[in-house]
Each structure stands twice: as structure tokens, then as C-alpha cells.
Design an enzyme around this catalytic site. Sequence first.
Site, PDB file in Angstrom:
ATOM      1  N   MET A 245      34.117  42.379  30.091  1.00  0.00           N
ATOM      2  CA  MET A 245      35.341  41.694  29.669  1.00  0.00           C
ATOM      3  C   MET A 245      35.665  40.575  30.641  1.00  0.00           C
ATOM      4  O   MET A 245      35.501  40.733  31.854  1.00  0.00           O
ATOM      5  CB  MET A 245      36.499  42.682  29.613  1.00  0.00           C
ATOM      6  CG  MET A 245      36.371  43.623  28.465  1.00  0.00           C
ATOM      7  SD  MET A 245      37.884  44.551  28.239  1.00  0.00           S
ATOM      8  CE  MET A 245      37.402  45.553  26.844  1.00  0.00           C
TER       9      MET A 245
ATOM     10  N   HIS B 288      43.210  41.461  30.083  1.00  0.00           N
ATOM     11  CA  HIS B 288      42.423  42.302  29.168  1.00  0.00           C
ATOM     12  C   HIS B 288      42.287  43.686  29.792  1.00  0.00           C
ATOM     13  O   HIS B 288      42.822  43.932  30.886  1.00  0.00           O
ATOM     14  CB  HIS B 288      41.071  41.646  28.880  1.00  0.00           C
ATOM     15  CG  HIS B 288      40.318  41.232  30.115  1.00  0.00           C
ATOM     16  ND1 HIS B 288      39.825  42.138  31.036  1.00  0.00           N
ATOM     17  CD2 HIS B 288      40.006  40.002  30.610  1.00  0.00           C
ATOM     18  CE1 HIS B 288      39.208  41.487  32.003  1.00  0.00           C
ATOM     19  NE2 HIS B 288      39.324  40.193  31.786  1.00  0.00           N
TER      20      HIS B 288
ATOM     21  N   HIS C 264      41.537  44.065  33.562  1.00  0.00           N
ATOM     22  CA  HIS C 264      42.714  43.941  34.439  1.00  0.00           C
ATOM     23  C   HIS C 264      43.562  45.215  34.355  1.00  0.00           C
ATOM     24  O   HIS C 264      44.053  45.711  35.375  1.00  0.00           O
ATOM     25  CB  HIS C 264      43.591  42.758  34.010  1.00  0.00           C
ATOM     26  CG  HIS C 264      42.920  41.421  34.075  1.00  0.00           C
ATOM     27  ND1 HIS C 264      42.644  40.679  32.947  1.00  0.00           N
ATOM     28  CD2 HIS C 264      42.495  40.673  35.118  1.00  0.00           C
ATOM     29  CE1 HIS C 264      42.069  39.532  33.300  1.00  0.00           C
ATOM     30  NE2 HIS C 264      41.968  39.509  34.610  1.00  0.00           N
TER      31      HIS C 264
ATOM     32  N   SER D 187      38.353  36.824  30.847  1.00  0.00           N
ATOM     33  CA  SER D 187      39.254  35.884  30.164  1.00  0.00           C
ATOM     34  C   SER D 187      38.439  34.752  29.549  1.00  0.00           C
ATOM     35  O   SER D 187      38.790  34.199  28.502  1.00  0.00           O
ATOM     36  CB  SER D 187      40.264  35.315  31.160  1.00  0.00           C
ATOM     37  OG  SER D 187      40.885  36.375  31.867  1.00  0.00           O
TER      38      SER D 187
HETATM   39  P1  AMP Z   1      40.695  37.168  37.107  1.00  0.00           P
HETATM   40  O1  AMP Z   1      41.966  37.173  36.314  1.00  0.00           O
HETATM   41  O2  AMP Z   1      39.485  36.836  36.316  1.00  0.00           O
HETATM   42  O3  AMP Z   1      40.825  36.411  38.391  1.00  0.00           O
HETATM   43  O4  AMP Z   1      40.473  38.683  37.544  1.00  0.00           O
HETATM   44  C1  AMP Z   1      41.451  39.400  38.261  1.00  0.00           C
HETATM   45  C2  AMP Z   1      40.852  40.703  38.722  1.00  0.00           C
HETATM   46  O5  AMP Z   1      40.403  41.465  37.602  1.00  0.00           O
HETATM   47  C3  AMP Z   1      39.633  40.515  39.633  1.00  0.00           C
HETATM   48  O6  AMP Z   1      39.642  41.488  40.655  1.00  0.00           O
HETATM   49  C4  AMP Z   1      38.482  40.738  38.684  1.00  0.00           C
HETATM   50  O7  AMP Z   1      37.298  41.165  39.315  1.00  0.00           O
HETATM   51  C5  AMP Z   1      39.066  41.829  37.799  1.00  0.00           C
HETATM   52  N1  AMP Z   1      38.337  41.884  36.532  1.00  0.00           N
HETATM   53  C6  AMP Z   1      38.065  40.847  35.694  1.00  0.00           C
HETATM   54  N2  AMP Z   1      37.329  41.257  34.654  1.00  0.00           N
HETATM   55  C7  AMP Z   1      37.114  42.590  34.835  1.00  0.00           C
HETATM   56  C8  AMP Z   1      36.415  43.603  34.108  1.00  0.00           C
HETATM   57  N3  AMP Z   1      35.767  43.340  32.972  1.00  0.00           N
HETATM   58  N4  AMP Z   1      36.421  44.865  34.595  1.00  0.00           N
HETATM   59  C9  AMP Z   1      37.064  45.151  35.756  1.00  0.00           C
HETATM   60  N5  AMP Z   1      37.738  44.247  36.489  1.00  0.00           N
HETATM   61  C10 AMP Z   1      37.767  42.997  36.031  1.00  0.00           C
END
Ligand code: AMP
Length: 280
Positions: free
Chosen positions: A184, A34, A37, A186
Site C-alpha cells: 500500500m 491507507h 498508516h 499513497s
Molecule cells: P508516508 O505518508 O508515505 O510518508 O508514510 C508514513 C509512514 O507510513 C511511514 O513510516 C511509512 O513507512 C509508513 N507506511 C507507508 N506505507 C506503508 C505500508 N504499506 N505498510 C506499512 N507502513 C507503511
Amino acid sequence: MKIITAISEMQSFAETHRRQGRTIGFVPTMGFLHEGHVSLMRFARQESDVVVVSIFVNPTQFGPHEDFDRYPRDEAGDRAQCEAAGVDVLFMPKASGMYPEKPAVFITVEGIADILEGAARPGHFRGVATVVAKLFNIVKPHKAFFGQKDYQQCAVIRRMVKDLNMAVDVTVLPTVRESDGLAMSSRNSYLSEDERRKAAVIHRALSAAEQLAKVGGKEPEKLKNKILAVLCEVPGIEIDYVEVVDPETLAPLSSAKDVMALLVAVRVGRTRLIDNIVIH
Ligand code: AMP
């Protein structure tokens, strides 16, 4: 954009670019990408010569009753978003490649990983720290980019990098939000329409505490009570924790500091959501 699934290929790609003096920037993710990311990818694009994004839903960071099996996936959508953000390599290892046998070595970050999310999700940060260390050894980045949304995760990774002298520069970037303030994630895709509407209260509660601090109510207890009061206005929000903590150590604060982190975890229906803000 190059797609790599083999660990050895990723390592030799990284080695080649390092030898040629290029800076490798890395954004580790679990996919179902999203704007949050994408903001990390765009920043990495500005800061590095080669941008690598990984997508790996890491089984070892999920508890036995958590959502590993139903974690959302969208490979085609993810590819398109990476391509549009100017990513050079999308690294998508298989679980059998990352864990060809039962692992014997783990990274445990003591203290900071035991509280809050660590207490609510035993073993979670051991899984996260270990997989991030493995990914660092495979992608060999100079710089890695993480989102503030996962505040404690950032603290755990910074501590791992520091204590193990990893030569990776960690940057934490601001949380990207929906128009009603919901961070945001997933996991927002699990929410029903009604739950999705209710979930906006999380950011309203954090913002209300921020406002209170601005007009002088900076005591942690008052901030915490404000957050709890706003969350309780919406039925169906089950509070896991609300804490006002030191921004570095994550220790709960009993008196006001110049900088404080406000951390929240709630359940909306079956979905667990976290959010935070840092007030100055
Ligand atoms: P994930 O796919 O949830 O493991 O997240 C991968 C990376 O994206 C991690 O460093 C999260 O902290 C970052 N991330 C997830 N959601 C957000 C968001 N809403 N804003 C900024 N970074 C995010």
C-alpha cells in the site's frame, strides 16, 4: 480527536502530557492515509497513552522534478481514519510554520543515506531526517512508529536517533499489502488500471526470490537474477534498482548471509514504486 496546526500549541500539549507521566506515541505521515498508516496508528494506540499523528507533505524531501505539487491529499478522509483508529491528536502544521525562513540547519546521515534511494533521489533523506528531527522536537514523543515499506528511511532514522542520542524509541512495523501483494502506498493512486495490475509483479518477484532462498538458492546474485527475471516478464516495468543488501548497513552483499534485505525500485509509467522483503 484534537486537531493542532500551531507548532507552539503542539509543543505545550506534549509538555503537559509528559509532565503528567503519559507516554507519547507518534506516527509521522504525509497523509492520504491507507491501511498501512492505520496499522502504525493501531500499534501506537496499544503502546502509548497519547497518540499523535502528523500530516505534513514536506517540500524539502522532494526533488525539483518530483511529485510535490501533485502529491495526493484528502483531509476529510484522513481525519476520519485517524479518529477511527483512536488517535488523540492530529498535528497538521503549515509549511510556513515549519519553514518560516530558508533553513540553515540540516541533518545529513552519511553513507546509509547516499546509496539506493539516496542516490536516485539526491537530497531526499536530508529532507526526511531534518523534518523528522523537527517533528520529534515539536511532538516530543517517547516512541515513534515507521513502516518497513520505506526500508532505507527506517535505517536512516534509526541512525540519526542513535548518533544524535535522541530519546525516542523507534519501532518498525511490517508492510501492509493489497490482496495481490502490492505494498500500500499513497502513490498507488497515480496508477492507471493497467499500471495497477502490472505493479503486482513487484511483490511476485520478491516472493519468488524468497521461495528460491528457501530451497537453497541463497546467493545474492541468484536472488537478484530471480527478481529481475520475474520483473522482466511484465512489459512496462522500468527497473531502477534491485539489490540484495545487509539488513543493517544496506551494503550490497556478494555472499549469502543469515538475514538479507531485498530492495526494489521500479517505475510503472510515470510512477516510482519501492518495495522490499527481509529473508531469514
Ligand atoms: P508516508 O505518508 O508515505 O510518508 O508514510 C508514513 C509512514 O507510513 C511511514 O513510516 C511509512 O513507512 C509508513 N507506511 C507507508 N506505507 C506503508 C505500508 N504499506 N505498510 C506499512 N507502513 C507503511
